[in-house]
Scaffold this motif. Structure first.
Motif, PDB file in Angstrom:
ATOM      1  N   CYS A 111      49.905   0.381  30.744  1.00 49.60           N
ATOM      2  CA  CYS A 111      49.730   1.294  29.601  1.00 49.60           C
ATOM      3  C   CYS A 111      48.655   2.323  29.931  1.00 49.60           C
ATOM      4  O   CYS A 111      47.627   1.987  30.487  1.00 49.60           O
ATOM      5  CB  CYS A 111      49.335   0.461  28.373  1.00 49.60           C
TER       6      CYS A 111
ATOM      7  N   CYS B  14      47.179   6.261  26.111  1.00 45.66           N
ATOM      8  CA  CYS B  14      47.230   7.669  25.711  1.00 45.66           C
ATOM      9  C   CYS B  14      47.291   7.847  24.192  1.00 45.66           C
ATOM     10  O   CYS B  14      46.989   8.909  23.680  1.00 45.66           O
ATOM     11  CB  CYS B  14      48.430   8.349  26.351  1.00 45.66           C
TER      12      CYS B  14
ATOM     13  N   CYS C  84      51.913   6.271  21.099  1.00 42.85           N
ATOM     14  CA  CYS C  84      52.578   5.331  20.195  1.00 42.85           C
ATOM     15  C   CYS C  84      51.953   5.361  18.804  1.00 42.85           C
ATOM     16  O   CYS C  84      52.657   5.269  17.800  1.00 42.85           O
ATOM     17  CB  CYS C  84      52.540   3.920  20.775  1.00 42.85           C
TER      18      CYS C  84
ATOM     19  N   CYS D 154      56.625   6.430  24.413  1.00 40.94           N
ATOM     20  CA  CYS D 154      55.695   5.913  25.437  1.00 40.94           C
ATOM     21  C   CYS D 154      55.979   6.491  26.820  1.00 40.94           C
ATOM     22  O   CYS D 154      57.022   6.221  27.403  1.00 40.94           O
ATOM     23  CB  CYS D 154      55.760   4.398  25.481  1.00 40.94           C
TER      24      CYS D 154
HETATM   25  S1  SF4 Z   1      52.295   5.283  24.263  1.00 42.39           S
HETATM   26 FE1  SF4 Z   1      51.007   3.559  23.681  1.00 42.39          FE
HETATM   27  S2  SF4 Z   1      51.801   1.823  24.877  1.00 42.39           S
HETATM   28 FE2  SF4 Z   1      52.591   3.698  25.826  1.00 42.39          FE
HETATM   29  S3  SF4 Z   1      51.119   4.233  27.418  1.00 42.39           S
HETATM   30 FE3  SF4 Z   1      50.500   5.369  25.603  1.00 42.39          FE
HETATM   31  S4  SF4 Z   1      49.009   4.010  24.599  1.00 42.39           S
HETATM   32 FE4  SF4 Z   1      50.138   2.746  26.073  1.00 42.39          FE
END
Ligand code: SF4
Ligand code: SF4
Ligand code: SF4
Ligand code: SF4
Ligand code: SF4
Lengths: 324, 244
Positions: free
Chosen positions: A207, A210, A213, A296
C-alpha cells in the motif's frame, strides 16, 4: 406503491423534483459521469456506473467554510445506488449531533437500480436491501420504468405526474441475493492486531498510503480544520477532507506520530471501519460499494482482504450463498 | 488590522529558467497585496534598486553553479532569519540535474546540487513552477508568525477528488502515488501524468512505485521519469533520515 411510467414521465418526475429541491444527480459533464447539481435534464445518467465520488461531496464538500453551511435547505439526491442509500443513512447518523451536515428530513432520496459489477459486494453487509429511500427507480423493457415509493413525500411527488398505472402490492426486483446472516468474526479478528501482525504487514507493504481509498469512500468522513491567512489580511477556517493516511492526521506535538508506519495506518483504516465503527454506530463503515478498489493505484482489494479475514465472507463473495 | 510591522524580504535567483520568479509577479493584484506585509528589499527581476540583507525572509530559486552563486547562497543563509527554497530546481535539483546522469567525459561541469545540499533551509515551496497562491499563503502564515505547512497526502488523493480516470489503472505511467499533493493534481486534470515535480511524500515507497510501473514502462524509463525534476528519491532519503 408501484407506478408504471415511461421515459417522458420520468423526465417529468425529475423536472418536478428539480422544481421543488436543489437537486443532485449523476450527469455526464466534460466526459466524466459525476454527481452534480441538475441544471438540464439532457446530461442525466440515472442508471450509471458508480460515480468516483459519492454523495459526501454534496453533503460535506471539501473546504467548506466553517459555520457557513446552510443546515436548513432541502436537497434531493437522485440516482443513488442502493448501497449508497445505506451509506447515506450511516453517514447521517455519524453527523447527527453536529450542525455540519443536513438531516434526513431535509433530503429527498431517489434511488435507482444499479448493475452490480465485479468490484461491489453490498450483499455481504446487507447493503443491497431495498430500503431507506423515498422513491426507487427501476428500468424496464423499452422506454418503460417503474417508480416505487417508500414514504409519503415520495407518493406526493408521484401524485403530480400522470402515471400509466399504479399497484399497491409490488416490490422492486431484488439486487443480488438476500441473506440475513451477518454474524461475522471480522470485528474480533481485526481487533486482535498482534495475532495477525504478519498479515497487516504484508498488506502495508503493498500500500502506498496515498489516501485515495479514503477520498472516494462514502463512509470516510474525517476532516481537519484548515486555518487560512489570506493575502488580503483576512483569515478563515475551512473544513478540509482528511485521511487517516496523512501524516498530519496522526501527528501530535513535537512531531510525535501516533501511527508512524504505514502498517499502523492501514490497520487503523480497517479497525475504524470494522471495529470502532460497528461499536459506535452499530454498522460497519463499509457498504461494499467497491469504490476503493477502483481507486487504489496499488491494486489492493478490500474484497480479497476481508475474504482472507473471514471464511464466511469468502464464501459469500466467491460462492454466492450456495455453500453456506 | 496590522499589528506587526512589515517584514523584510529578499527574492534571489540562482541558475534556472526564472519561471518561479515570474510566477511571483503573475498576478499583480496579489503581489501588490503582499507588499502591504512585506518590504521587498531585493528582487532583481522586479525592481531597480536592490539592497543587501539582513532580511527576515529570503526566497531562493535555482541551483548554484558558479563560485559567485555559492558565495551568494551562503551569504543569503547568513543574513536571513528564514530561508525558503522555491521551485523544483532549488528543492530537488531541477531539470538541469539530468546532467548528473551523463557520462562524466561528456560534460565539463560539476554535478548539479539542490540548495538543501549546500545550506540549511527552513521551508520548501515545491513545484515546477511554484504556485504563487501557495507561496503567498506561506508568506502570510510567516507574517502572522504561524508555521506554514505543506500538503501531506499524495497527488492521488486530490486526483480522486477531481474524479479523473486513473492513469495507472489505464496502463499508463503516473507518479501520483508517491508525490506530494497540494497542486490539485493539475497535470492529471489536463490529461498528463504526474511526473513528481513537488517531490516525494514522507511515506513514499519508491520500490513499490517501480514495481507498479514495471508492466507499463521499462526500468530505464521509470528511472528517467523519477529524475526529471531532480533525484527525488535522494531528496526523500535525506529528508526522512534527518527526521528519524
Ligand atoms: S488507495 Fe488506499 S489501500 Fe490503495 S495504496 Fe492508496 S492508501 Fe493504500
Ligand atoms: S470501504 Fe471501499 S467498498 Fe467499503 S464503502 Fe468504502 S469505498 Fe466502498
Ligand atoms: S477509515 Fe480513516 S479516513 Fe476513513 S473515517 Fe476512519 S479514520 Fe477517517
Ligand atoms: S492518475 Fe496518477 S495521480 Fe491520479 S489516482 Fe492515478 S496514479 Fe494517482
Ligand atoms: S501533478 Fe505531479 S507533476 Fe503535476 S504539478 Fe502536481 S506534483 Fe507536479
Amino acid at each position: 406503491m408501484k407506478y408504471d411510467i415511461n421515459k417522458h414521465q420520468l423526465g417529468k418526475l425529475v423536472g418536478t423534483i428539480t422544481g421543488k429541491y436543489q437537486t443532485f444527480a449523476p450527469q455526464e459533464i466534460g466526459g466524466k459521469v459525476v454527481l452534480a447539481e441538475v441544471k438540464t435534464l439532457s446530461n442525466l445518467r440515472l442508471f450509471s456506473r458508480p460515480t468516483v465520488l459519492p454523495f459526501k461531496k454534496i453533503l460535506f464538500p471539501d473546504r467548506v467554510e466553517f459555520g457557513k453551511a446552510d443546515g436548513t435547505k432541502s436537497i434531493a439526491l437522485v440516482g443513488l445506488h442502493v448501497c449508497d442509500v445505506h451509506a447515506l443513512h450511516i453517514f447521517l447518523r455519524q453527523f447527527v449531533d453536529s450542525k455540519l451536515v443536513l438531516r434526513r428530513d431535509n433530503i429527498l432520496i431517489v434511488a435507482s437500480e444499479c448493475e452490480p459489477d465485479i468490484n461491489c459486494f453490498c450483499e455481504v453487509f446487507g447493503a443491497n436491501r431495498l430500503d431507506g429511500f423515498d422513491i426507487y427507480l427501476q428500468k424496464e423493457e423499452g422506454d418503460k420504468y417503474s417508480a416505487y415509493t417508500n414514504s409519503q413525500t415520495g407518493e406526493d411527488i408521484l401524485d403530480e405526474i400522470d402515471i400509466i398505472s399504479a399497484e399497491e402490492q409490488s416490490n422492486p426486483r431484488p439486487i443480488k441475493h438476500d441473506d440475513d446472516d451477518f454474524e461475522y468474526s471480522l470485528e474480533d479478528t481485526i481487533s486482535r492486531r498482534a495475532d495477525f501482525e504478519d498479515f497487516w504487514q504484508r498488506i502495508a507493504n503493498n500500500c502506498f498510503g496515498c489516501g485515495a481509498c479514503t477520498a472516494v469512500c462514502p463512509l470516510c468522513f474525517c476532516f481537519r480544520q484548515e486555518y487560512k491567512n489570506n493575502i488580503d489580511g483576512s483569515s478563515k477556517i475551512c473544513l478540509k477532507w482528511d485521511s487517516c493516511f496523512a501524516k498530519g492526521f496522526s501527528e501530535i506535538q513535537n512531531r510525535n506520530d501516533l501511527r508512524p508506519e504505514n502498517v499502523d495506518r492501514i490497520y487503523n483504516w480497517y479497525h475504524h471501519k470494522f471495529v470502532r465503527g460497528k461499536r459506535e454506530l452499530g454498522r460497519f463503515l463499509c457498504v461494499g460499494c467497491g469504490r476503493c478498489i477502483v481507486a487504489c493505484p496499488a491494486n489492493l482489494n478490500i474484497k480479497n482482504i476481508l475474504s482472507a479475514l473471514d471464511e464466511k465472507i469468502e464464501r459469500r463473495i466467491n460462492g454466492g450463498n450456495k455453500n453456506s | 488590522m496590522k499589528p506587526y510591522p512589515k517584514k523584510t524580504l529578499g527574492i534571489y535567483s540562482l541558475t534556472c529558467c526564472e519561471g518561479c520568479q515570474f510566477e511571483i509577479l503573475k498576478d499583480y493584484d496579489d503581489f501588490s497585496q503582499l507588499l502591504k506585509y512585506y518590504d521587498v528589499r531585493n528582487f532583481r527581476l522586479g525592481q531597480e534598486e536592490n539592497l543587501p540583507g539582513p532580511f527576515d525572509v529570503s526566497l531562493v530559486e535555482g541551483t548554484p553553479e558558479s563560485k559567485e552563486e555559492y558565495t551568494l547562497l551562503r551569504e543569503i543563509r547568513k543574513t536571513s532569519a528564514i530561508v525558503i527554497v522555491i521551485g523544483s530546481c532549488a528543492h530537488l535539483g531541477g531539470i538541469q540535474s539530468e546532467r548528473n546522469s551523463l557520462p562524466k567525459k561528456m560534460t565539463l561541469a560539476k554535478d548539479v546540487v539542490s540548495i538543501p545540499e549546500v545550506i540549511n533551509t527552513d521551508f520548501i515551496v515545491p513545484g515546477c513552477p511554484i504556485s504563487h497562491k501557495e507561496l503567498f499563503a506561506f508568506l502570510m502564515d510567516i507574517y502572522w508568525n504561524k508555521v506554514p505547512t505543506l500538503h501531506d497526502l499524495a497527488v492521488c488523493f486530490e486526483c480522486r477528488q477531481n474524479e479523473n480516470q486513473c492513469l495507472l489503472k489505464e496502463g499508463k505511467p503516473c507518479l501520483g502515488p508517491i508525490t506530494r499533493g497540494g497542486c490539485d493534481s493539475i497535470c492529471v486534470n489536463g490529461g498528463e501524468a504526474c511526473y513528481g515535480c513537488r517531490g516525494a511524500t514522507d511515506q513514499a515507497d519508491f520500490a513499490k512505485m517501480k514495481e507498479i510501473l514495471k508492466p507499463i514502462i521499462s526500468d530505464e524509463d521509470s528511472t528517467n521519469m523519477m529524475t526529471i525534476y531532480g533525484d527525488y528519491e535522494c531528496e526523500w532519503k535525506r529528508r526522512t533520515d534527518e527526521g528519524k
